[in-house]
Design an enzyme around this catalytic site. Structure first.
Site, mmCIF file in Angstrom:
data_model
loop_
_atom_site.group_PDB
_atom_site.id
_atom_site.type_symbol
_atom_site.label_atom_id
_atom_site.label_comp_id
_atom_site.label_asym_id
_atom_site.label_seq_id
_atom_site.Cartn_x
_atom_site.Cartn_y
_atom_site.Cartn_z
ATOM 1 N N HIS A 168 43.586 49.793 42.484
ATOM 2 C CA HIS A 168 44.847 50.436 42.141
ATOM 3 C C HIS A 168 44.820 51.839 42.756
ATOM 4 O O HIS A 168 43.744 52.435 42.905
ATOM 5 C CB HIS A 168 45.026 50.607 40.632
ATOM 6 C CG HIS A 168 45.032 49.343 39.836
ATOM 7 N ND1 HIS A 168 43.876 48.716 39.441
ATOM 8 C CD2 HIS A 168 46.054 48.615 39.322
ATOM 9 C CE1 HIS A 168 44.179 47.650 38.727
ATOM 10 N NE2 HIS A 168 45.493 47.556 38.637
ATOM 11 N N ASP A 182 42.950 54.269 40.678
ATOM 12 C CA ASP A 182 41.503 54.055 40.566
ATOM 13 C C ASP A 182 40.757 54.922 41.557
ATOM 14 O O ASP A 182 39.725 55.514 41.239
ATOM 15 C CB ASP A 182 41.110 52.603 40.896
ATOM 16 C CG ASP A 182 41.775 51.583 40.026
ATOM 17 O OD1 ASP A 182 42.008 51.894 38.848
ATOM 18 O OD2 ASP A 182 42.064 50.492 40.521
ATOM 19 N N GLU A 217 50.955 38.759 39.406
ATOM 20 C CA GLU A 217 49.847 38.357 38.543
ATOM 21 C C GLU A 217 50.370 38.065 37.137
ATOM 22 O O GLU A 217 50.765 38.986 36.417
ATOM 23 C CB GLU A 217 48.779 39.444 38.486
ATOM 24 C CG GLU A 217 47.581 39.053 37.634
ATOM 25 C CD GLU A 217 46.451 40.042 37.732
ATOM 26 O OE1 GLU A 217 45.747 40.224 36.721
ATOM 27 O OE2 GLU A 217 46.258 40.638 38.816
ATOM 28 N N GLU A 239 44.748 34.800 36.952
ATOM 29 C CA GLU A 239 43.544 35.276 36.269
ATOM 30 C C GLU A 239 43.195 34.368 35.099
ATOM 31 O O GLU A 239 44.073 33.973 34.329
ATOM 32 C CB GLU A 239 43.745 36.706 35.757
ATOM 33 C CG GLU A 239 42.529 37.220 34.993
ATOM 34 C CD GLU A 239 42.677 38.646 34.522
ATOM 35 O OE1 GLU A 239 42.311 38.924 33.356
ATOM 36 O OE2 GLU A 239 43.141 39.497 35.313
ATOM 37 N N HIS A 263 44.034 35.707 31.541
ATOM 38 C CA HIS A 263 45.476 35.695 31.326
ATOM 39 C C HIS A 263 45.988 34.284 31.082
ATOM 40 O O HIS A 263 46.903 34.071 30.281
ATOM 41 C CB HIS A 263 46.193 36.308 32.530
ATOM 42 C CG HIS A 263 45.901 37.758 32.728
ATOM 43 N ND1 HIS A 263 46.403 38.482 33.797
ATOM 44 C CD2 HIS A 263 45.170 38.640 32.008
ATOM 45 C CE1 HIS A 263 45.987 39.725 33.717
ATOM 46 N NE2 HIS A 263 45.232 39.849 32.637
ATOM 47 N N ASP A 296 41.931 36.192 40.118
ATOM 48 C CA ASP A 296 41.076 37.158 39.453
ATOM 49 C C ASP A 296 40.087 36.350 38.631
ATOM 50 O O ASP A 296 40.463 35.682 37.656
ATOM 51 C CB ASP A 296 41.884 38.092 38.552
ATOM 52 C CG ASP A 296 42.434 39.282 39.308
ATOM 53 O OD1 ASP A 296 42.233 39.354 40.529
ATOM 54 O OD2 ASP A 296 43.073 40.141 38.670
ATOM 55 N N ASP A 346 42.121 40.174 25.865
ATOM 56 C CA ASP A 346 41.730 40.165 27.272
ATOM 57 C C ASP A 346 40.394 40.883 27.454
ATOM 58 O O ASP A 346 40.352 42.077 27.745
ATOM 59 C CB ASP A 346 42.835 40.861 28.087
ATOM 60 C CG ASP A 346 42.743 40.560 29.564
ATOM 61 O OD1 ASP A 346 41.844 39.816 29.962
ATOM 62 O OD2 ASP A 346 43.579 41.084 30.319
ATOM 63 N N ASP A 364 37.977 40.242 29.705
ATOM 64 C CA ASP A 364 37.597 40.423 31.117
ATOM 65 C C ASP A 364 36.090 40.305 31.338
ATOM 66 O O ASP A 364 35.471 41.165 31.955
ATOM 67 C CB ASP A 364 38.073 41.786 31.635
ATOM 68 C CG ASP A 364 39.565 41.813 31.908
ATOM 69 O OD1 ASP A 364 40.138 40.746 32.153
ATOM 70 O OD2 ASP A 364 40.151 42.907 31.874
ATOM 71 N N ASP A 377 37.734 40.570 38.659
ATOM 72 C CA ASP A 377 38.407 41.490 37.743
ATOM 73 C C ASP A 377 37.709 41.350 36.393
ATOM 74 O O ASP A 377 38.237 40.766 35.452
ATOM 75 C CB ASP A 377 39.890 41.131 37.651
ATOM 76 C CG ASP A 377 40.654 42.072 36.737
ATOM 77 O OD1 ASP A 377 40.073 43.082 36.289
ATOM 78 O OD2 ASP A 377 41.828 41.797 36.455
#
Length: 436
Positions: free
Chosen positions: A100, A103, A231, A267, A270, A295, A306, A308, A338
């Site tokens: 991003h 980031d 996404e 993802e 998700h 992802d 979430d 991750d 991710d």
């Protein structure tokens, strides 16, 4: 200067290796379905969790030890972080990274200052790419962290915020182009609503469509030929997000003339939050010609949010690769991790352990899926299951040469319908387990 001085480049040592800093199954040069694993998987390190994550959660502050980070949000620290990132990615042997805008570079007090900061860091990123050969899989804009986006970005009720979001994406697209990014992702972190009492849903969706067409038009203007990706995610932080799942995203694209311009970045975590399996979301996107990238992570079935986590479930990665191999790969997309280490896994070496395990899990999934496909056990079963549509009345149904009247006549003339056959779910699950 080395930021991981005790770690050498991660090598493939084979399944018998006991070295925690070696690949057991991911051999980048191994051929699977006529592709080197390196080209098939297109493994990608994400900048946000890996190099910006702190290990904080709603109940506690950060725990992760990152000795190279001085804790500031300065441009100088951001440039230093580029060297950290590329040493890590190079030692891991991943060909891609993703980010991003916020980031990699700190946000300034004004858009002009933010753009200036991004330009400085983009110059360092480009130099690192040229030095290492590592490429940018995709860029995107963070339009969810800053309080200005509390009501959304493209779906906000504030026209000034919409304009700011457009300007931010404009710059992110320019930087992605400058860095040779092969895709550009839209994740609408706050593109949704909490309460319909204060929401004009139609107007918000119309605004989102206008925003996307502006992005498509600007990409053409500047010569960005990368793939746009949506996404899907159903919730968090909003109660309902407009990009709920693959079906919702593709319905939006069809309704607004965006098919052909936008594919999907799916993802795992998700998908499960939407009440689907990852395989379902991948297959739905694939059959619509819209599977662009993934992802790669997983959630925890004991936690309903979430998380991750890094993917280590071979059953999951096999399911993913069955769909990806059926499509022939993901190019220009890839397998982006991710995912984030747990806040209890606070040492820098844990970043290597996490990525090595995930890359091995996907390599195993690819090889298992290829073996299943080679033997044809699933394809043959499915083909046989639908054989009644290969001839006779079934073939006429698929050709569209019959209607309700002719089908009624057909059924009335039959003494009895063809008998149903077992779906053999348990048999097939046992069969897949044999390959695992």
């Amino acid at each position: 200067m080395s930021f991981f001085p005790e770690i050498s480049k991660i090598q493939y040592e084979g399944p018998k290796s006991k070295n925690p800093l070696a690949f057991k199954h991911y051999n980048p040069d191994e051929i699977v379905e006529n592709q080197r694993l390196k080209e098939l998987m297109r493994f990608t390190v994400c900048y946000w969790h890996t190099f910006r994550g702190t290990g904080s959660d709603p109940f506690g502050s950060g725990t992760l030890q990152r000795p190279w980070d001085d804790g500031s949000n300065s441009v100088e620290n951001a440039v230093k972080r580029v060297d950290v990132a590329f040493e890590f990615i190079e030692k891991l042997g991943c060909p891609f990274y993703a980010f991003h805008d916020r980031d990699v570079a700190p946000e300034g007090d004004t858009l002009a200052q933010s753009n200036k900061n991004l330009d400085v860091v983009a110059k360092a990123l480009k130099a690192a790419q040229q030095r290492t050969g590592i490429k940018l899989l995709w860029g995107t804009a963070n339009m969810f962290s800053n309080p200005r986006f509390m009501h959304g970005a493209a779906t906000t009720c504030n026209a000034d915020v919409f304009a700011f979001a457009a300007a931010q994406v404009k710059k992110a697209l320019e930087v992605t182009l400058e860095l040779g990014g092969e895709n550009y992702v839209f994740w609408g972190g706050r593109e949704g609503y909490h309460n319909l009492f204060n929401t004009d849903m139609k107007r918000e969706l119309d605004h989102l469509a206008k925003f996307m067409h502006m992005a498509v038009d600007y990409a053409k203007k500047i010569g960005f030929k990368g793939q746009f990706l949506f996404e899907p995610k159903p919730k968090e932080p909003t109660k309902h997000q407009y990009d709920f799942d693959a079906a919702a995203c593709l319905n939006f694209c069809r309704a607004n003339g965006l098919m052909g311009h936008v594919k999907l970045n799916i993802e795992t975590n998700h998908a499960t939050l939407a009440g689907h399996t990852m395989m379902h979301e991948l297959e739905y996107a694939r059959i619509q010609g819209a599977l662009g990238s993934i992802d790669a992570n997983t959630g925890d079935l004991m936690l309903g949010w979430d998380t991750d986590q890094f993917p280590t479930d071979i059953y999951l990665t096999t399911q993913c690769m069955l769909v990806i191999l059926e499509q022939g790969g993901l190019t220009p997309g890839g397998v982006n991790f991710d995912a984030k280490v747990r806040r209890e896994s606070f040492e820098p070496v844990d970043l290597f352990h996490a990525h090595i395990g995930a890359m091995d899990a996907f390599a195993r999934g690819a090889k298992i899926a290829a073996a299943i496909r080679k033997d044809g056990v699933l394809k043959d079963f499915v083909k046989n299951r639908y054989r009644s549509f290969d001839s006779g009345i079934g073939a006429e149904i698929e050709k569209g040469t019959v209607n309700f009247e002719t089908l009624e006549k057909y059924v009335l003339a039959k003494h009895e319908l063809a008998a149903n056959e077992s779906g053999r779910q348990e048999y097939l699950e046992n069969l897949i387990n044999q390959y695992l």
